[in-house]
Scaffold this motif. Sequence first.
Motif, short mmCIF file in Angstrom:
data_model
loop_
_atom_site.label_atom_id
_atom_site.label_comp_id
_atom_site.label_asym_id
_atom_site.label_seq_id
_atom_site.Cartn_x
_atom_site.Cartn_y
_atom_site.Cartn_z
N ALA A 358 -3.70 -5.74 3.50
CA ALA A 358 -3.73 -4.28 3.40
C ALA A 358 -2.44 -3.66 3.92
O ALA A 358 -1.90 -2.71 3.33
CB ALA A 358 -4.94 -3.74 4.17
N TYR A 359 -1.94 -4.20 5.02
CA TYR A 359 -0.71 -3.69 5.63
C TYR A 359 0.48 -3.82 4.68
O TYR A 359 1.24 -2.86 4.48
CB TYR A 359 -0.46 -4.46 6.92
N VAL A 360 0.63 -5.00 4.08
CA VAL A 360 1.75 -5.21 3.15
C VAL A 360 1.57 -4.36 1.89
O VAL A 360 2.54 -3.78 1.38
CB VAL A 360 1.87 -6.70 2.80
N LEU A 361 0.36 -4.27 1.38
CA LEU A 361 0.12 -3.44 0.21
C LEU A 361 0.54 -1.99 0.47
O LEU A 361 1.14 -1.34 -0.40
CB LEU A 361 -1.36 -3.49 -0.18
N ILE A 362 0.24 -1.49 1.65
CA ILE A 362 0.60 -0.10 1.98
C ILE A 362 2.12 0.06 2.05
O ILE A 362 2.71 0.95 1.42
CB ILE A 362 -0.06 0.32 3.31
N LEU A 363 2.78 -0.81 2.82
CA LEU A 363 4.21 -0.61 3.08
C LEU A 363 5.10 -1.05 1.93
O LEU A 363 6.22 -0.56 1.80
CB LEU A 363 4.61 -1.34 4.37
N VAL A 364 4.65 -1.98 1.09
CA VAL A 364 5.47 -2.36 -0.05
C VAL A 364 5.47 -1.23 -1.10
O VAL A 364 6.39 -1.13 -1.93
CB VAL A 364 4.99 -3.69 -0.66
N ILE A 365 4.45 -0.38 -1.05
CA ILE A 365 4.41 0.81 -1.92
C ILE A 365 5.13 1.99 -1.26
O ILE A 365 5.89 2.71 -1.91
CB ILE A 365 2.95 1.18 -2.24
N VAL A 366 4.91 2.16 0.04
CA VAL A 366 5.50 3.30 0.75
C VAL A 366 7.00 3.08 0.98
O VAL A 366 7.78 4.05 0.98
CB VAL A 366 4.78 3.51 2.11
N GLY A 367 7.45 1.82 1.14
CA GLY A 367 8.84 1.53 1.46
C GLY A 367 9.85 2.17 0.52
O GLY A 367 10.79 2.85 0.97
N PRO A 368 9.72 1.98 -0.81
CA PRO A 368 10.67 2.64 -1.71
C PRO A 368 10.63 4.16 -1.62
O PRO A 368 11.65 4.83 -1.84
CB PRO A 368 10.20 2.17 -3.10
N LEU A 369 9.48 4.73 -1.28
CA LEU A 369 9.38 6.19 -1.14
C LEU A 369 10.12 6.67 0.11
O LEU A 369 10.82 7.69 0.07
CB LEU A 369 7.91 6.62 -1.08
N THR A 370 9.97 5.95 1.21
CA THR A 370 10.70 6.35 2.43
C THR A 370 12.20 6.18 2.24
O THR A 370 13.00 6.97 2.75
CB THR A 370 10.24 5.53 3.64
N ALA A 371 12.61 5.14 1.50
CA ALA A 371 14.04 4.95 1.23
C ALA A 371 14.62 6.13 0.46
O ALA A 371 15.76 6.54 0.69
CB ALA A 371 14.26 3.65 0.45
N ARG A 372 13.82 6.68 -0.44
CA ARG A 372 14.31 7.77 -1.28
C ARG A 372 14.23 9.13 -0.59
O ARG A 372 15.12 9.98 -0.75
CB ARG A 372 13.49 7.80 -2.58
#
Length: 430
Positions: A358-372
């Motif tokens: 669950a943790y990786v699913l959340i951050l692998v989706i959120v990561g590109p958004l925070t980068a942008r």
Amino acid sequence: MHSAVFLIEFGAIILALGLLGRFAGRFRFSPIPLYLLAGLAFGEGGLLPLGASEEFVAIGAEIGVILLLLMLGLEYTASDLVSNLKTQYPAGLVDCAFNALPGAAAALLMGWGPVAAVVLAGVTWISSSGVIAKVLGDLGRVGNRETPVILSILVLEDLAMAVYLPIITALLAGVGWAAGGVTLAIALGAAGLVLFLAVRYGRHISRFVSSDDPEKLLLVVLGLTILVAGIAQQLQVSAAVGAFLVGIALSGEVAEGAHSLLLPLRDLFAAVFFVFFGLHTDPASIPPVLLPALALAVVTACTKIATGYWAARRAKISVKGRWRAGGALVARGEFSIVIAGLAVTAGIEPRLGPLATAYVLILVIVGPLTARFTEPVAMRVSRWRNRGDAPAAAVTAGAGIVPAPRDAQDPVVPEAEAHGTSGRASNSSS
């Protein structure tokens, strides 16, 4: 009959992975969450559990981990690693403190014990190099001034893996302090020896492996890697560390040729690895740990942003570049799953696998958004605060008090393109 069922199941898995990867590529995001979801769908408690091909998928998953670490080692020279270690170690220490401690604290608060705490610390610590490199390329930031800072942190995380994985292997094996110390000493000695040989005799090693025939080069490099990984695992060091050291020992044209030849194999077996991890996670076990995973994701997203901001500020990067560096580091992915997979195989805590998924699913989706969006959001908040401070500044000026110049407290360095970046941004992909 059994072989026919195996071929049908395994063929369906590979076809599904290809279609999912194509779907992710069309929308320009990492396929890792889709691979994990596919594993959940075909695993224990899923929509269509598999049986005949599970053992082969397990072997493929192990090869996937080995290839992930081998390709990581191929992207660096030993001199690059030594240079990064000498100059950027403070950023690595801050990264470890900010991001490993929340995971360890969460495991202890949930009563999982010290071994699970060390495992979860690694899950929350290591960023996803593949996802981050892809995002930097998609956003056109490979030449930005903050990018070398991001790459240095990722390189230090890779070096830390060479020490961390043997520790985890020893802890999960339940060996005593003496045996664990011997295991760690062997791992550190092997890493040091490989770095020394790579710096002094890297050309000779590469010349021995080199071949003009792609087929022979592929067979030699792949065979050597699996052999060394097996020996390392037999010594309780870690197969992944053995593969990483083989990659570091190769350099020049051999490393470039092996990289291009092994890239499709890595992508295939890495996808199988993510599916295998999902196969061993019951979807029904995720909802009970979803709230802790979400809370941990929020906390460690903030700590990664703080890590990148601090490291970029230390490198005299402008304020905008600091926020971009922090936002780019948020994504977790392949190595978080590798670490959690070791714990799941050892069976130390049944809830650790679902929480890591669950943790990786959340951050692998959120990561590109925070980068942008981290930098524009931070700048907008800053302007809003400055407007709110304007009346107070006017009153201060009317009273004859002159505030200190803002630049004196927070110097801004003009952004410029970097002349070069590490191979990690240009070669890594997921």
